[in-house]
Design a protein around this motif. Sequence first.
Motif, mmCIF file in Angstrom:
data_model
loop_
_atom_site.group_PDB
_atom_site.id
_atom_site.type_symbol
_atom_site.label_atom_id
_atom_site.label_comp_id
_atom_site.label_asym_id
_atom_site.label_seq_id
_atom_site.Cartn_x
_atom_site.Cartn_y
_atom_site.Cartn_z
ATOM 1 N N CYS A 174 0.763 -1.324 -0.040
ATOM 2 C CA CYS A 174 0.104 0.049 0.083
ATOM 3 C C CYS A 174 0.763 1.203 0.001
ATOM 4 O O CYS A 174 0.551 2.328 -0.773
ATOM 5 N N LYS A 175 1.858 1.182 0.767
ATOM 6 C CA LYS A 175 2.732 2.331 1.112
ATOM 7 C C LYS A 175 3.371 2.892 -0.208
ATOM 8 O O LYS A 175 3.477 4.041 -0.513
ATOM 9 N N PHE A 176 4.085 1.735 -0.878
ATOM 10 C CA PHE A 176 4.932 2.130 -1.842
ATOM 11 C C PHE A 176 4.170 1.527 -3.243
ATOM 12 O O PHE A 176 5.114 1.049 -4.142
ATOM 13 N N SER A 177 3.022 1.670 -3.451
ATOM 14 C CA SER A 177 2.436 1.152 -4.559
ATOM 15 C C SER A 177 2.672 1.862 -5.655
ATOM 16 O O SER A 177 2.763 1.242 -6.820
ATOM 17 N N SER A 178 3.278 3.043 -5.692
ATOM 18 C CA SER A 178 3.743 4.125 -6.851
ATOM 19 C C SER A 178 5.243 3.912 -7.099
ATOM 20 O O SER A 178 5.482 4.441 -8.074
ATOM 21 N N LYS A 179 5.966 3.335 -6.211
ATOM 22 C CA LYS A 179 7.254 3.166 -6.206
ATOM 23 C C LYS A 179 7.589 1.853 -7.176
ATOM 24 O O LYS A 179 6.782 0.929 -7.182
ATOM 25 N N SER A 180 9.080 1.948 -7.410
ATOM 26 C CA SER A 180 9.508 0.724 -8.174
ATOM 27 C C SER A 180 9.718 -0.494 -7.236
ATOM 28 O O SER A 180 9.700 -0.664 -6.047
ATOM 29 N N ARG A 181 9.974 -1.525 -7.888
ATOM 30 C CA ARG A 181 10.180 -2.793 -7.142
ATOM 31 C C ARG A 181 11.329 -2.785 -6.330
ATOM 32 O O ARG A 181 11.267 -3.367 -5.410
ATOM 33 N N ASP A 182 12.224 -2.242 -6.985
ATOM 34 C CA ASP A 182 13.729 -2.194 -6.045
ATOM 35 C C ASP A 182 13.183 -1.508 -4.770
ATOM 36 O O ASP A 182 13.930 -1.838 -3.885
ATOM 37 N N VAL A 183 12.500 -0.187 -4.778
ATOM 38 C CA VAL A 183 12.317 0.578 -3.441
ATOM 39 C C VAL A 183 11.420 -0.576 -2.378
ATOM 40 O O VAL A 183 11.893 -0.444 -1.524
ATOM 41 N N LEU A 184 10.758 -1.338 -3.101
ATOM 42 C CA LEU A 184 9.658 -2.279 -2.350
ATOM 43 C C LEU A 184 10.681 -3.139 -1.621
ATOM 44 O O LEU A 184 10.807 -3.272 -0.471
ATOM 45 N N CYS A 185 11.455 -3.817 -2.384
ATOM 46 C CA CYS A 185 12.218 -4.775 -1.889
ATOM 47 C C CYS A 185 13.468 -4.276 -0.897
ATOM 48 O O CYS A 185 13.690 -4.748 -0.166
ATOM 49 N N SER A 186 13.741 -3.003 -1.190
ATOM 50 C CA SER A 186 14.835 -2.715 -0.181
ATOM 51 C C SER A 186 14.357 -2.362 1.109
ATOM 52 O O SER A 186 14.655 -2.376 2.287
ATOM 53 N N CYS A 187 12.996 -1.962 1.179
ATOM 54 C CA CYS A 187 12.207 -1.607 2.381
ATOM 55 C C CYS A 187 11.615 -2.629 3.049
ATOM 56 O O CYS A 187 11.553 -2.792 4.457
ATOM 57 N N LEU A 188 11.501 -3.889 2.507
ATOM 58 C CA LEU A 188 10.907 -5.065 3.140
ATOM 59 C C LEU A 188 12.031 -6.207 3.206
ATOM 60 O O LEU A 188 12.306 -6.419 1.829
ATOM 61 N N PRO A 189 12.125 -6.592 4.198
ATOM 62 C CA PRO A 189 13.143 -7.891 4.528
ATOM 63 C C PRO A 189 12.589 -9.079 3.417
ATOM 64 O O PRO A 189 11.420 -9.718 3.452
ATOM 65 N N LEU A 190 13.596 -9.359 2.635
ATOM 66 C CA LEU A 190 13.095 -10.553 1.636
ATOM 67 C C LEU A 190 12.700 -11.785 2.535
ATOM 68 O O LEU A 190 11.777 -12.582 2.010
ATOM 69 N N GLY A 191 13.111 -12.016 3.219
ATOM 70 C CA GLY A 191 12.824 -13.379 4.364
ATOM 71 C C GLY A 191 11.604 -13.375 4.492
ATOM 72 O O GLY A 191 10.776 -14.302 5.013
ATOM 73 N N LEU A 192 10.821 -12.063 4.942
ATOM 74 C CA LEU A 192 9.437 -12.118 5.394
ATOM 75 C C LEU A 192 8.513 -12.425 4.260
ATOM 76 O O LEU A 192 7.518 -13.114 4.566
#
Length: 1442
Positions: free
Chosen positions: A839-857
Motif C-alpha cells: 500500500c505504502k509504496f504502490s507507486s514506487k519501483s520494485r527495487d524500492v519495495l524490496c529494499s524496504c521489506l526484508p526478503l525473508g518475510l
Amino acid sequence: MSGSAARDAALGAGPGVCRRPWAELLAGRVKRQKNNPEREQKLKASAVQLLRSHQDLNNLLLEVDGPSCKKLCLSELVVCEGPEPYADHSSSFVGCVLRDQASRLGVPVGVLSARVVASSVEQICVAPAEPGRSAMLALEQRKKLSSLLETAQHLLAQGMFSRLVFCQELWRVQNSLLLEAVWCLHVQNVVSLQELVESHPDVRALGANLASVARQIDRESCEDSDITRAMLSSLVQMFVLRGFQKHSDPRSVEPEKMPQVALDVLQRMLTFALDALAAGAQDGSPSHKVVTCWFGVFSGHIRGDITSTDSPKRFFSHTLTQILTHNPVLKASDAVQMQREWSFARTPPLLSTLFRRLFVMLSPEELVGHLQDVLETQEVNWQHVLSCVSTLVVCVPEAQQLVSDWVARLTARAFESYHLDSLVTAFLIVRQAALEGPSVFPSYADWFKVSYLASLSPCSCAAIQPPLPSLPKESGRWLQWVHILHPPLVPNKYRSLLTDYITLAKTRLADLKVSMENMGLYEDVSSAGDVPEPHSQAPQDVEKAITVFEHTGRIPVTVMEASIFRRPYYLSHFLPALLTPRVLPKVPDARAAFIESLKRAEKIPPSLYSAYCRACAAAEEKTLENAAPGARAEPSCAEEALGRLTAALGELRACMRDPDRYDVISAQMAVISDRLGAALRHGKDDASCEMSKVRLSLVSPRLKQQEQEVADLLLTSFCQSLMAASSFAPPERQGPWATLFTRTVCGCSLLPEVLSRLCQLLHLQGPSLSASHVLGLAALAVHLGESRSVLPEVDVGPPAPAGGLPFPDLLDSLLTCRTRESSLFCLKFCTAAISYSLCKFSSKSRDVLCSCLPLGLIKKFQFLVFRLFSETREPPSQEDTTGLPWSPVCLAPADWQRAALLLWRQSAFQELLREKDLHLTYRDWLWLELEVQPEVDFLSDTERQDFHQWAIREHYLPAPAALGGCDGDLEVACTVLVDVLMDYCQSSRSCDHSENTDSVPGGRTGNQDILSRLQEMAVELEREQDGRSPSRRHFLFRVFCTRLQALPGGWDVAASLQRQQELLTCKRLLLRLPPSVLLGSFQAEPPTTPHCEDFFHLVNSELRNCCSHGGALTHDITAHFFRGLLHTCVQSGDPALMANLLLAECQTQCPLILTSALLWWPRLEPVLLCQWRRRCRSPLPRELQRLQEAQRFASFLSPEAASPSPDLAWVSAAALHFEIQQVRKEDIRRQLRKLDCAGEELLVFLFFFSLMGLLSSHLTPKEAVDSPKALAVCAEVLACLQRRRIPWLALFQLTETDAGLGQLLLRVAPGQHARLLPFAFYSLLSYFDKDAAVREEAFLRVAVDMYLQLIQLFVAGETSAVLLRASRNPELQGHLQGNPVELITEARLFLLQLIPRCPKKSFSNMAELLADRGDYDPEVSAALLCRQQAVPEDLYREPHLF
C-alpha cells in the motif's frame, strides 16, 4: 377640514382616553371624505410644504428606517415625481428633501448629500458603543449604517451624491471614524478605499492611522469574529493587489497614493508583530492576539482570491525580506553563542508558522536563492535568518540538499576569493541545520571533516586564512572538537599558517579558561553554555563509554586515543570517575566488563586498580550506602522531561487527522527530536559514529529504567499514531510522517535501546502482542528497512546468526516458524508488513519495495501460507480482490487468516513473487521446514507428512530450476536436501544453545521428518541406478567434496575446527543413509567390483585427519562400512569373491579401513560371523579370515598360546599395536621382550604405529593410553630395533611418492601426526643408542632434517598443542621439560655434540639439505658446513681431465 377634525378630536378626548396616532386620525378622515382629485392634490402639497418647513437634514437620514420596518412610512403619504414609484419610497423622499434644501441654499445637491451622509456616518460612529471597541461597530450601529448606506447607494444611482466631497468630509472627521465603517463604505460600493486614500492630503499620516486602527481589530471581544476576519481579509487583499502590482502608469506625473499607503500599512503591521514577538508576547495577551490575527492573513483562505496574479508572490517575498532584515542588531559572534536557542523547536510558534506560510508561495529553489540574495546584499537579523534556515530544512525536504549545495558554494567562494563573510555564513548555516538532527542534516563536526576539509585547496593559503578571523567568535566546544582536533591538511610551505591557526584556537581557549588537557571525551558540541568542568564531564564520559562498549564489545576508540594522547584527563578525571568504589554485582555488569577489558589492555595502572578493588571490598562490608546529595531531584526532572516528550508525541497523534501535511508533521517531529534529547539528558553528540555495529541482548536485557521508558514510549507512540492515521487515510495517503519518525529515532543516541526493545518484543513477546502492536511494529520494520543505510549492523547472539547483520535481516531471523504460536505470530507480522509495503509504496519501483521489506518475510509468508492453508497449494486464480488487507481495527485470529488469504490472492502480490529473489525456492522451503518442531507443530504428523509429499513430489520436484525447483531430477532434489541439511546442522551449533549441544541431523526434532524424506529418495534413487554403471560419482560424495573444497585451507586452529565440524556432519549423514551408499553400485556381470573410490577418497583425504584415533576410524563408520560390505556381497552372485575383492582393494587403496577393523574386531566379529552364516551359509572369505588370524597373532601377548604371524606384516603390526594398548604399563617391558624373534618388517611397522600412539596421546585429550605409557612402548620397540640393528630411520623419511612403505603408512597416519614426526623423533632423544647414531650413515641427515622440521613446526605454532598438554602432565616434564624451547634446545645440543663425531660419509648431500633452511639455525648450519669442508673429499671425486 383638517382644523375642524382636529378640534373634534380634541373635544372628544376626555380624561383616561388614549390619544389616537396621527396616522389613524388621517385615515379616518380620508374615509369620511369623498374622493375629490383636486382636493387630494392640494392636501398632498400642503403636507409636503409642512414637512419641508420643519425638517432637520442632519437627523433626517438617521430617522429613515429600512424596508423591514413596519412603522409609519412617509412614502405612504408622499409620492415623488416620476412615471413609476420607487421600491424604496423613504429614499425617494430623502432625495426630494435634499433637492429642495439644495435649491434653497444654492449649492449642488451632490455636495449637500455628501456632506449630510458624511455627517450621518460620523454620528453613527460616535454614538454610545460598547467599551473597548475602537475599530468595530456595535450591533445597533451596524444596523443604522446599513440603512444609511442603502440611502447613499440610491443617491448615487440618481446622480445626487459626490464621492470626492464625501471623501473630503470624511477625512475632516477621521478621528471619529471606525475602521469597520470605512470597510462597509468600500464593500457597499459607496466609495472605495482607494478613493479615500487618494483624497487624503497626508499619505504618511494616513498609513500610520490605518495601521494603528488595524492593530485594534483582534482586541475586540465581540462575538462577530467572522465579520472581523472577512474585513481583514478584504483589506489585506486590496493592499496586496494595490501595493504589489507590477508597475504604475509611467505617464502619470504624480504617483498614486494607494500603493504607498498599502505598503506602509503592511510594513507597519509586520513591524509591530515582529516587535511584539521580540518583546516576548505572552499567550492570551492583547499584543499576542493582534500578532496571531495579523499572521493569519498569510493563510490559505486569505490567499485564495488573489493567487491568479503575481502580487501575492511578490508580497510574500517582500515580507520574507522584511523579516530577515528586521532590527539587525545581532552580530555573527552573537549568533555563534545563541544559535542553539533558535532551533526549530525553540523558535516562537507564531514565527515558525509565519515562515511555513511564506514558504507555500515560493519554490525551494526560490527560497534558498532569496536567502542567499538577502544575506549578500543587506544587514540581517541573525535570529530570524537562522530560525528561517531551521524551518526551511525541517519543513521543506527538497531544501535540505539545496542548503548543502549553497553551503558548498559559499565555502568554494571563500577559498577562491578570500571572502570571509561567505565562510562565516556557511559556518552559521551548517551549524543551524545540524541542530535539527542527523535525520535532517549531518552534524557540524562531520561536515567540517568531510565537506569543509575536503573542499580545501591543497595549494592555496585560503585553506587556513579564512577561518582565522572567525576563531574569536567560536565557543570553546567548537574550538576543541572541530578546529583543534580536526585541523585542515596543508602543504609544508603553509605550515606556518596552520601553526597560527592552532595557536589562535588555543589562545582563545585560554581566554575562555578552558584546558585542552581536561577536555571531555564525549562533550555535546551543539549544546549551549560554557564548557563543563572536568569533574562534571568525566562521569558523563564514563557512562557514554560504557554504553559504546556494551553495544560494540570493544573498548571505544575515543578512550584508547585518550589513554595515549590525553593522559592528564584520562588519568586524573576519567579513570577516577570510572573506578568509583561500589558493591560489585555477583554477575559482572557492563561497567565491570569494561574495567576488566581496560585492565587486560594495560590501560589502568596496577596501583589504581588495586586501590579500587580494596575500596570495593570495603564497600561490600557495609550494609548501608550513603545516597548522593541531590539524588532525589533527578527523578522529578526526568519525569518532567518524559512528560514533555509524551505531550509532544500526543500532539503528533493529533496531527494524524491530516497526515499528508509535510510541514506540520515535520515541524512536530523537530519538536519531538528536541524533547527526546532533553528526556535522555544529553544533546545530539557525535559519539554515535563509533557504533558501526551494535550488540544487543535479547535474553537478558540491560536497559536502564529511563531508557526503557523512553524506548517503550516511542514504540507505543508509533503504533498509536499509525492507528490514528489509518483511521483517516490508507497508508499510501498518510504522507511522510512514519519516515520522519523513523529518521528521528535513527538519529538519536537511544537507537540501540529502541532496536533492542523492538527485538525483545518480537522474540520474547510476539505471540502475546495485540493486533495494533503487530500492525505498528510491522510498519516500523518496513520504515527501518527504508532507512537501512543509516542503521548500524546488529549482533544479538543466539538465536540470530553469528556476526553482524543489517537490522531488517535481523528481524527476519527473529521471526521463527518452529511452534504453533510462533508460526501464527509470524503469519500476522508478515501479512501486516507486506500489506503495508504494497500500500505504502504502490507507486514506487520494485527495487524500492524490496529494499524496504526484508526478503525473508516474503518467503516466510509463502512458507506459512502453503503450510497452513491447503487451498493455496493449487495455482492461484486470476481474480483480484478489491483492496489489500490493511485495517486499523484489532483483528481476531480468523481475521488474520482471512487477511493472509486475501493478500495471497492479490494480483499485485503474485506479480511480486515473479521476482527471482522473492520466490520461495526448494532450498528456502527445506531450511524453514527444518526449523519446525513436530511436537508443537500446527500440523499433525499425518498432515505434516502429506505436506512434505506435496511440497517435494508435486511442487518442487517438477518445478523448473529458474523458479527454485529441481527440473524433475530426483538426484538434484537429494543433492539440495543434503546441502541444506548440512548447512542447518552447522548453523544450529552457533544459534541454538539448547541443552542438546551435540546438534545432529535428527537430534533436533524438526530434522527427523526431513531426514526420512531423504532416506526415501535415496533408496528410490538407488533402485533407479540398480544394475547400471553410474555415469558420475554418488550425489552424496559430490556434495561432500564441493563443501570441503570451499572451506579455507591451512592448519590453523579455526580452519581445523571448521573442517572437523564439517566432517563430523558428513559422517553422521553417512550413518543415517543406507550402508550401500559407501560402496556405490556394481554391475550384475563381471567385473563385479563395486565403485568404492568415492568413499576411499573421503577416508584417505578427510576422515583420516579428523575422524581417526591414531591409525583407526571410529567404530560407527567402520561398522557401517562392513554392513555395506555384507549387503553388497549378498546382492552379488559370489559373496566370498566379492568380499575378497573389496578387502583386497582396501589393502592397496584404503588400508585405514583394515586397521580400523582390527581395532574394533572384538565388536565386529560376532556380528559379521552371524550375518555371514545366516545370509550366505558359507565359510568366511579369505580376507576376513586374515583379519581373524592377525587378531589371534596379537593375542600372543596374553598368557594363551600365540598363533603364527599372518602374511601381511603391517596388518599384524596394527593388531599387535592395538593389543599392546591394553597391557599395563609395568608389564610392557616384559611383554615386548617376546618380540625379539619377530620379523624385521613387523617390528618396523610396529614402531611406526607406536609413534602414532605416542602422538595421539598428546593430541587427543581422551586417548585411552596415557603419554608415559606410549613413550615407554616406543622406547622398548626402538631398543629392540637397535639391538637387532634393524633399519628404522626410513620411517621419518616417508613421502607420498613411495610406492610401498611410504604410501601405505601415510594413508594410515593422520596428516597432523605425519607432520609431527620430528616431535616424536626428539621425544625419544634419551633412548637413542649414541654409538649407533654415529655408526649409521643416514642418522645425521635424518636428525638434522627432523631438527629443521621441528623448528618449522615451532615457528608455525603447531607444537603448541602437543607441548601445552605435555607441560600440564607432571610425568612428562622429566622428558620434555614442558617447553618447546627446551625441546629444541636439547635437540640442538644433541646435534652440536653429534656433528664432530660423525664420519665423513654422514655429510654427503648436506648442502642440499641446508639449501633452503640454513638460516633456521645458523650455528648448526655453520657446524655442518665446516665439518663437511674439513673432511677431505679428493678420493671420492672424479678427476677433471680437461
